[in-house]
Write an enzyme that holds these catalytic residues in place. Structure first.
Site, PDB file in Angstrom:
ATOM      1  N   GLU A  67      26.689  44.818  39.131  1.00 28.16           N
ATOM      2  CA  GLU A  67      26.304  45.379  38.252  1.00 28.16           C
ATOM      3  C   GLU A  67      27.188  46.481  37.113  1.00 28.16           C
ATOM      4  O   GLU A  67      26.525  47.102  36.243  1.00 28.16           O
ATOM      5  CB  GLU A  67      26.178  46.732  39.471  1.00 28.16           C
ATOM      6  CG  GLU A  67      24.738  47.763  38.990  1.00 28.16           C
ATOM      7  CD  GLU A  67      25.728  48.895  38.279  1.00 28.16           C
ATOM      8  OE1 GLU A  67      24.263  50.004  38.228  1.00 28.16           O
ATOM      9  OE2 GLU A  67      26.746  49.592  38.330  1.00 28.16           O
ATOM     10  N   ASP A 120      30.356  45.212  43.547  1.00 28.45           N
ATOM     11  CA  ASP A 120      31.641  45.840  42.630  1.00 28.45           C
ATOM     12  C   ASP A 120      32.111  47.087  42.364  1.00 28.45           C
ATOM     13  O   ASP A 120      30.649  47.927  42.487  1.00 28.45           O
ATOM     14  CB  ASP A 120      31.520  44.539  41.150  1.00 28.45           C
ATOM     15  CG  ASP A 120      29.674  45.591  40.316  1.00 28.45           C
ATOM     16  OD1 ASP A 120      28.708  45.964  40.874  1.00 28.45           O
ATOM     17  OD2 ASP A 120      30.394  45.780  39.086  1.00 28.45           O
TER      18      ASP A 120
HETATM   19 ZN   LIG Z   1      27.355  52.452  40.631  1.00 23.88          ZN
END
Ligand SMILES: [Zn+2]
Length: 425
Positions: A188, A94
């Site tokens: 994340e 992401d």
């Molecule tokens: Zn990162």
């Protein structure tokens, strides 16, 4: 070998790293806060499917995209000695929700000559005066966005480097390697990359995230992190009839923020090893106001002190108005990985050896933030962080050096060699 490359190996990996990187950044994988599913956005699955196909094409086994959006694959080891260690390589798919991430159109600026790089859109300029790292990249090929989006080097540079590294190892069975297990994680950037990571199934003794920045960075320390939410309840009354009755929660919230240290203990006044108390969102009405804080420190005791200071300050302000009420919610986000990693020094040591084998002097700086590795380490998978060659993350000025990305891919190959040599450590 061109002078800007760290090795012949890096130079040979560069075209593949760049090719993959330019493909991955075009997919919109921006994650979204307050998710209701994993991954938080469908673009991450699109990239996940692409990576599954590429891992299979490279010859990895056990390639899989699970229901939560985690990609996994295995490259079996080829060294008889070494105790059969399984070593993990991790990057996140992401990109940050803090800058536009849709419609990324990367530009490769070949053989950077120094000076400002002007991007075609939004007047975005990469000014070396404000970016000291760029000054060192004269002669490099620099990848940027078109100026109106982030680039996505955080962390598609890491994804491309792992892919190129393991593809190279798979294509060259003569190079020694332990069993390598690859994982690409979703979400994340919203702090959820480790949440549904199946460590048991992953089955590695340790892992490495490729999610750092400047060439040579190797990080085994992150912040310890806490989120605090203050809710102040006042008494809402029509202002025309408010005399002696109204208790304004907004004013109390403002007093609390004003009473906290501002010349120190803030993100804008601290660096290196100093922590902070950071109010980042204030919403409310006279009747009810909420202030959200993040608190950070490398030292858990100091972090506990910052939490106590916030609590004490808020209580004092609100206590002066007996009709007001205070609620405080404190939630631990992640913990400094140093505690876990200092018990297994061979893990960081192997990365250090791999970076040196690539001809780079490791840079040991603690991360003023967290990585997937902060929580994975805490969950039982020791996971330090390695550089990617990307910079100015979470902004339209984000850029990456092709030469430094190639160096990181080469470090993956060297790391395999180090682990096949050291085996049981
Ligand atoms: Zn990162």
């Amino acid at each position: 070998m061109a002078a800007s490359y760290t090795s012949v190996l890096a130079e040979s990996l560069a075209p593949d790293v760049l090719d993959r990187f330019l493909r991955y950044v075009r997919i919109d994988t921006q994650s979204r806060r307050d998710r209701t599913s994993s991954p938080s956005t469908p673009g991450q699955l699109e990239l996940g499917r692409m990576l599954v196909a590429e891992l299979e094409e490279a010859g990895l086994d056990d390639v899989h995209l699970d229901d939560n959006g985690y990609v996994r694959g295995t490259l079996a080891g080829n060294v008889a000695a070494g105790g059969g260690d399984v070593i993990g390589l991790i990057a996140h798919m992401d990109t940050s929700p803090d800058a536009p991430g849709h419609g990324v159109e990367p530009i490769v600026h070949r053989s950077y000559e120094g000076g400002a790089i002007e991007l075609p859109r939004e007047g975005t300029v990469l000014d070396p005066a404000a970016m000291p790292e760029l000054v060192d990249k004269v002669g490099h090929d620099i990848v940027t966005s078109s100026g109106d989006t982030l680039l996505g080097a955080d962390d598609k540079a890491g994804v491309a480097e792992i892919m190129a590294g393991v593809a190279h190892l798979a294509a060259h069975p003569g190079l020694p390697r332990p069993t390598l297990r690859v994982a690409f994680t979703p979400d994340e950037e919203i702090g959820e990359g480790a949440t549904l990571f199946d460590i048991k199934r992953f089955g590695a003794r340790c892992a490495y995230t490729l999610d750092g920045s400047e060439l040579g960075e190797l990080q085994d320390e992150t912040f310890s992190a806490v989120e605090a939410i203050l809710t102040i309840h006042g008494v809402e009354v029509h202002p025309g009839q408010a005399t002696g009755k109204l208790v304004n929660a907004l004013r109390l919230a403002a007093q609390i923020v004003a009473a906290l240290p501002s010349a120190a203990l803030t993100p804008e006044t601290t660096a290196d090893r100093d922590g902070f108390i950071h109010p980042y969102e204030l919403t409310g009405t006279t009747g009810k106001t909420e202030v959200r804080f993040i608190l950070r420190d490398f030292d858990d005791d100091l972090l506990a002190r910052h939490v106590a200071l916030l609590e004490q300050t808020a209580k004092q302000v609100v206590a002066a108005e007996p009709r007001a009420r205070l609620e405080l919610t404190v939630r631990e986000q992640y913990r400094n990985m140093r505690g876990v990693l200092s018990a297994v020094p061979d893990v960081t040591g192997a990365a250090e050896a791999a970076i040196r084998a690539e001809g780079i002097e490791p840079i040991r700086r603690p991360i003023r933030g967290g990585t997937d590795g902060s929580r994975l380490s805490e969950m039982g998978l020791p996971t330090p962080n390695i550089f990617t060659g990307g910079h100015e993350y979470h902004s339209a000025r984000e850029w990456a050096s092709v030469q430094d990305m190639a160096a990181a891919a080469a470090v993956v190959v060297r790391l395999a060699e180090v682990w096949s040599r050291d085996g049981d450590g």
